[in-house]
Design a protein around this motif. Structure first.
Motif, PDB file in Angstrom:
ATOM      1  N   GLU A 100     -33.501  32.179  -3.967  1.00 26.26           N
ATOM      2  CA  GLU A 100     -34.595  31.208  -3.856  1.00 26.26           C
ATOM      3  C   GLU A 100     -34.930  30.573  -5.199  1.00 26.26           C
ATOM      4  O   GLU A 100     -35.580  29.518  -5.254  1.00 26.26           O
ATOM      5  CB  GLU A 100     -35.837  31.902  -3.285  1.00 26.26           C
ATOM      6  N   ARG A 101     -34.491  31.222  -6.271  1.00 22.43           N
ATOM      7  CA  ARG A 101     -34.794  30.737  -7.618  1.00 22.43           C
ATOM      8  C   ARG A 101     -33.609  30.026  -8.278  1.00 22.43           C
ATOM      9  O   ARG A 101     -33.641  29.717  -9.466  1.00 22.43           O
ATOM     10  CB  ARG A 101     -35.280  31.909  -8.487  1.00 22.43           C
ATOM     11  N   PHE A 102     -32.555  29.809  -7.490  1.00 23.43           N
ATOM     12  CA  PHE A 102     -31.444  29.021  -8.001  1.00 23.43           C
ATOM     13  C   PHE A 102     -31.924  27.590  -8.273  1.00 23.43           C
ATOM     14  O   PHE A 102     -32.748  27.046  -7.524  1.00 23.43           O
ATOM     15  CB  PHE A 102     -30.306  28.949  -6.977  1.00 23.43           C
ATOM     16  N   SER A 103     -31.407  27.003  -9.316  1.00 20.68           N
ATOM     17  CA  SER A 103     -31.689  25.575  -9.543  1.00 20.68           C
ATOM     18  C   SER A 103     -30.984  24.766  -8.459  1.00 20.68           C
ATOM     19  O   SER A 103     -30.048  25.247  -7.805  1.00 20.68           O
ATOM     20  CB  SER A 103     -31.169  25.148 -10.921  1.00 20.68           C
ATOM     21  N   LEU A 104     -31.432  23.547  -8.249  1.00 19.04           N
ATOM     22  CA  LEU A 104     -30.869  22.707  -7.187  1.00 19.04           C
ATOM     23  C   LEU A 104     -29.363  22.511  -7.393  1.00 19.04           C
ATOM     24  O   LEU A 104     -28.583  22.628  -6.446  1.00 19.04           O
ATOM     25  CB  LEU A 104     -31.581  21.357  -7.167  1.00 19.04           C
ATOM     26  N   GLU A 105     -28.974  22.232  -8.614  1.00 20.77           N
ATOM     27  CA  GLU A 105     -27.551  21.980  -8.902  1.00 20.77           C
ATOM     28  C   GLU A 105     -26.713  23.239  -8.659  1.00 20.77           C
ATOM     29  O   GLU A 105     -25.609  23.159  -8.117  1.00 20.77           O
ATOM     30  CB  GLU A 105     -27.372  21.512 -10.350  1.00 20.77           C
ATOM     31  N   PHE A 106     -27.232  24.383  -9.075  1.00 20.44           N
ATOM     32  CA  PHE A 106     -26.493  25.630  -8.901  1.00 20.44           C
ATOM     33  C   PHE A 106     -26.458  26.042  -7.433  1.00 20.44           C
ATOM     34  O   PHE A 106     -25.455  26.596  -6.961  1.00 20.44           O
ATOM     35  CB  PHE A 106     -27.119  26.746  -9.748  1.00 20.44           C
ATOM     36  N   THR A 130     -29.709  19.601 -22.928  1.00 21.56           N
ATOM     37  CA  THR A 130     -30.370  19.846 -21.645  1.00 21.56           C
ATOM     38  C   THR A 130     -29.415  20.513 -20.662  1.00 21.56           C
ATOM     39  O   THR A 130     -29.779  21.474 -19.974  1.00 21.56           O
ATOM     40  CB  THR A 130     -30.876  18.517 -21.047  1.00 21.56           C
ATOM     41  N   ALA A 131     -28.177  20.001 -20.628  1.00 21.80           N
ATOM     42  CA  ALA A 131     -27.172  20.585 -19.732  1.00 21.80           C
ATOM     43  C   ALA A 131     -26.833  22.012 -20.153  1.00 21.80           C
ATOM     44  O   ALA A 131     -26.656  22.898 -19.305  1.00 21.80           O
ATOM     45  CB  ALA A 131     -25.913  19.718 -19.743  1.00 21.80           C
ATOM     46  N   ARG A 132     -26.762  22.257 -21.448  1.00 20.92           N
ATOM     47  CA  ARG A 132     -26.450  23.593 -21.952  1.00 20.92           C
ATOM     48  C   ARG A 132     -27.552  24.588 -21.593  1.00 20.92           C
ATOM     49  O   ARG A 132     -27.279  25.720 -21.179  1.00 20.92           O
ATOM     50  CB  ARG A 132     -26.246  23.525 -23.462  1.00 20.92           C
ATOM     51  N   ASP A 133     -28.801  24.139 -21.735  1.00 18.56           N
ATOM     52  CA  ASP A 133     -29.930  25.016 -21.390  1.00 18.56           C
ATOM     53  C   ASP A 133     -29.947  25.316 -19.895  1.00 18.56           C
ATOM     54  O   ASP A 133     -30.218  26.460 -19.480  1.00 18.56           O
ATOM     55  CB  ASP A 133     -31.249  24.352 -21.795  1.00 18.56           C
ATOM     56  N   ALA A 134     -29.659  24.290 -19.082  1.00 22.95           N
ATOM     57  CA  ALA A 134     -29.638  24.482 -17.629  1.00 22.95           C
ATOM     58  C   ALA A 134     -28.518  25.437 -17.240  1.00 22.95           C
ATOM     59  O   ALA A 134     -28.698  26.315 -16.371  1.00 22.95           O
ATOM     60  CB  ALA A 134     -29.451  23.134 -16.928  1.00 22.95           C
ATOM     61  N   ARG A 135     -27.383  25.296 -17.890  1.00 19.77           N
ATOM     62  CA  ARG A 135     -26.254  26.185 -17.608  1.00 19.77           C
ATOM     63  C   ARG A 135     -26.580  27.628 -18.000  1.00 19.77           C
ATOM     64  O   ARG A 135     -26.212  28.575 -17.291  1.00 19.77           O
ATOM     65  CB  ARG A 135     -25.017  25.677 -18.359  1.00 19.77           C
ATOM     66  N   VAL A 150     -17.309  27.252 -11.506  1.00 16.89           N
ATOM     67  CA  VAL A 150     -16.035  26.534 -11.550  1.00 16.89           C
ATOM     68  C   VAL A 150     -15.929  25.507 -10.425  1.00 16.89           C
ATOM     69  O   VAL A 150     -14.952  24.752 -10.372  1.00 16.89           O
ATOM     70  CB  VAL A 150     -14.846  27.512 -11.466  1.00 16.89           C
ATOM     71  N   MET A 151     -16.903  25.471  -9.560  1.00 20.87           N
ATOM     72  CA  MET A 151     -16.871  24.525  -8.442  1.00 20.87           C
ATOM     73  C   MET A 151     -17.170  23.114  -8.949  1.00 20.87           C
ATOM     74  O   MET A 151     -18.028  22.923  -9.823  1.00 20.87           O
ATOM     75  CB  MET A 151     -17.903  24.933  -7.377  1.00 20.87           C
ATOM     76  N   PRO A 152     -16.471  22.130  -8.413  1.00 20.35           N
ATOM     77  CA  PRO A 152     -16.728  20.737  -8.847  1.00 20.35           C
ATOM     78  C   PRO A 152     -18.141  20.269  -8.506  1.00 20.35           C
ATOM     79  O   PRO A 152     -18.647  19.320  -9.100  1.00 20.35           O
ATOM     80  CB  PRO A 152     -15.668  19.924  -8.091  1.00 20.35           C
ATOM     81  N   GLU A 153     -18.767  20.963  -7.534  1.00 17.81           N
ATOM     82  CA  GLU A 153     -20.133  20.584  -7.142  1.00 17.81           C
ATOM     83  C   GLU A 153     -21.164  20.952  -8.205  1.00 17.81           C
ATOM     84  O   GLU A 153     -22.294  20.435  -8.185  1.00 17.81           O
ATOM     85  CB  GLU A 153     -20.512  21.266  -5.819  1.00 17.81           C
ATOM     86  N   TYR A 154     -20.775  21.832  -9.120  1.00 11.03           N
ATOM     87  CA  TYR A 154     -21.744  22.272 -10.129  1.00 11.03           C
ATOM     88  C   TYR A 154     -21.780  21.282 -11.288  1.00 11.03           C
ATOM     89  O   TYR A 154     -20.856  21.206 -12.096  1.00 11.03           O
ATOM     90  CB  TYR A 154     -21.392  23.661 -10.650  1.00 11.03           C
ATOM     91  N   VAL A 155     -22.861  20.545 -11.332  1.00 11.56           N
ATOM     92  CA  VAL A 155     -23.063  19.567 -12.412  1.00 11.56           C
ATOM     93  C   VAL A 155     -24.487  19.746 -12.938  1.00 11.56           C
ATOM     94  O   VAL A 155     -25.447  19.219 -12.358  1.00 11.56           O
ATOM     95  CB  VAL A 155     -22.872  18.115 -11.909  1.00 11.56           C
ATOM     96  N   PRO A 156     -24.664  20.489 -14.022  1.00 12.85           N
ATOM     97  CA  PRO A 156     -26.005  20.708 -14.580  1.00 12.85           C
ATOM     98  C   PRO A 156     -26.667  19.382 -14.973  1.00 12.85           C
ATOM     99  O   PRO A 156     -25.978  18.427 -15.357  1.00 12.85           O
ATOM    100  CB  PRO A 156     -25.734  21.572 -15.819  1.00 12.85           C
ATOM    101  N   PRO A 157     -27.983  19.304 -14.861  1.00 13.92           N
ATOM    102  CA  PRO A 157     -28.678  18.071 -15.256  1.00 13.92           C
ATOM    103  C   PRO A 157     -28.421  17.740 -16.718  1.00 13.92           C
ATOM    104  O   PRO A 157     -28.479  18.610 -17.584  1.00 13.92           O
ATOM    105  CB  PRO A 157     -30.151  18.413 -15.009  1.00 13.92           C
ATOM    106  N   GLY A 158     -28.099  16.477 -16.973  1.00 12.14           N
ATOM    107  CA  GLY A 158     -27.815  16.034 -18.331  1.00 12.14           C
ATOM    108  C   GLY A 158     -26.331  15.900 -18.625  1.00 12.14           C
ATOM    109  O   GLY A 158     -25.937  15.242 -19.586  1.00 12.14           O
ATOM    110  N   THR A 159     -25.488  16.525 -17.778  1.00 16.34           N
ATOM    111  CA  THR A 159     -24.040  16.489 -18.022  1.00 16.34           C
ATOM    112  C   THR A 159     -23.487  15.075 -17.914  1.00 16.34           C
ATOM    113  O   THR A 159     -22.801  14.578 -18.820  1.00 16.34           O
ATOM    114  CB  THR A 159     -23.302  17.407 -17.022  1.00 16.34           C
TER     115      THR A 159
END
Length: 206
Positions: A94-100, A62-67, A119-128
């Motif tokens: 406007e189409r960025f995912s919430l995490e991105f 899931t995280a890989r697909d989101a990334r 590379v930002m620490p704030e970027y955590v794809p769902p499922g990670t």
């Protein structure tokens, strides 16, 4: 009189031998019970570790697909930004995912000095985080399974030790010379006490 003394000594010997046999039989049964319980706990732990690994794989997928989705959108944003197409960049943002979007804002607020939002620490794809937690749980339960397996083996080895006690006690009741019989019985008691002391150091699972 001598016959009475011999009979009395024989009776004492027999009582001790029966006591040793009885206690050893109980201890052997207990060790078998504990070995079985730890074996069951091992099977459960292995099963849970396997299940956690499967779930971790799903979460990681899931995280890989989101990334991959975020990477595709990011590529389009970079192209639009390079073309200085403000309308298109706004449309893509406007189409960025919430995490991105969170990582993008942090990257933008930081002066865009980093190589990108990824590379930002704030970027955590769902499922990670879920994948990491499940992987840790899988490792923990696998280690628990190995430990339970060792504990079961320890109890099984004790049953072998107690079987030796039963053998020595049974041999002491044969028609042998008095000192040989007592030697065998004392040896059986010593081995049994050693096994019992060792058993007291083992954890118990009810």
């Amino acid at each position: 009189m001598r016959a009475d003394e011999t009979k009395k000594r024989r009776d004492v010997f027999d009582v001790i031998a029966v006591f040793v046999l009885s206690i050893t039989a109980v201890l052997t049964a207990w060790c078998g019970f504990e070995a079985s319980k730890w074996g069951g706990d091992m099977s459960i732990a292995f099963s849970e570790a396997s299940g956690a690994r499967i779930q971790a794989g799903v979460a990681d997928g899931t995280a890989r697909d989101a990334r991959q989705y975020d990477l595709t959108i990011w590529t389009e944003w970079v192209l639009a930004d390079r073309a200085q197409d403000a309308a298109l960049t706004a449309f893509i943002e406007e189409r960025f995912s919430l995490e991105f979007a969170v990582a993008f804002e942090a990257w933008d607020a930081g002066g865009r000095t980093e190589r990108g939002p990824f590379v930002m620490p704030e970027y955590v794809p769902p499922g990670t985080e879920e994948a990491e937690e499940l992987s840790e749980r899988a490792e923990t339960r696998f280690a628990d399974a190995l430990e339970s397996n060792q504990r079961g083996d320890n109890y099984t080895l004790l049953t072998v030790l107690f079987a030796l006690v039963l053998f020595l006690t049974a041999m002491s009741q044969r028609d042998l010379t008095r000192w040989v019989r007592w030697t065998l019985l004392v040896l059986a008691i010593a081995v049994g006490l050693t096994g019992a002391i060792i058993m007291l150091t083992f954890p118990i699972l009810i």
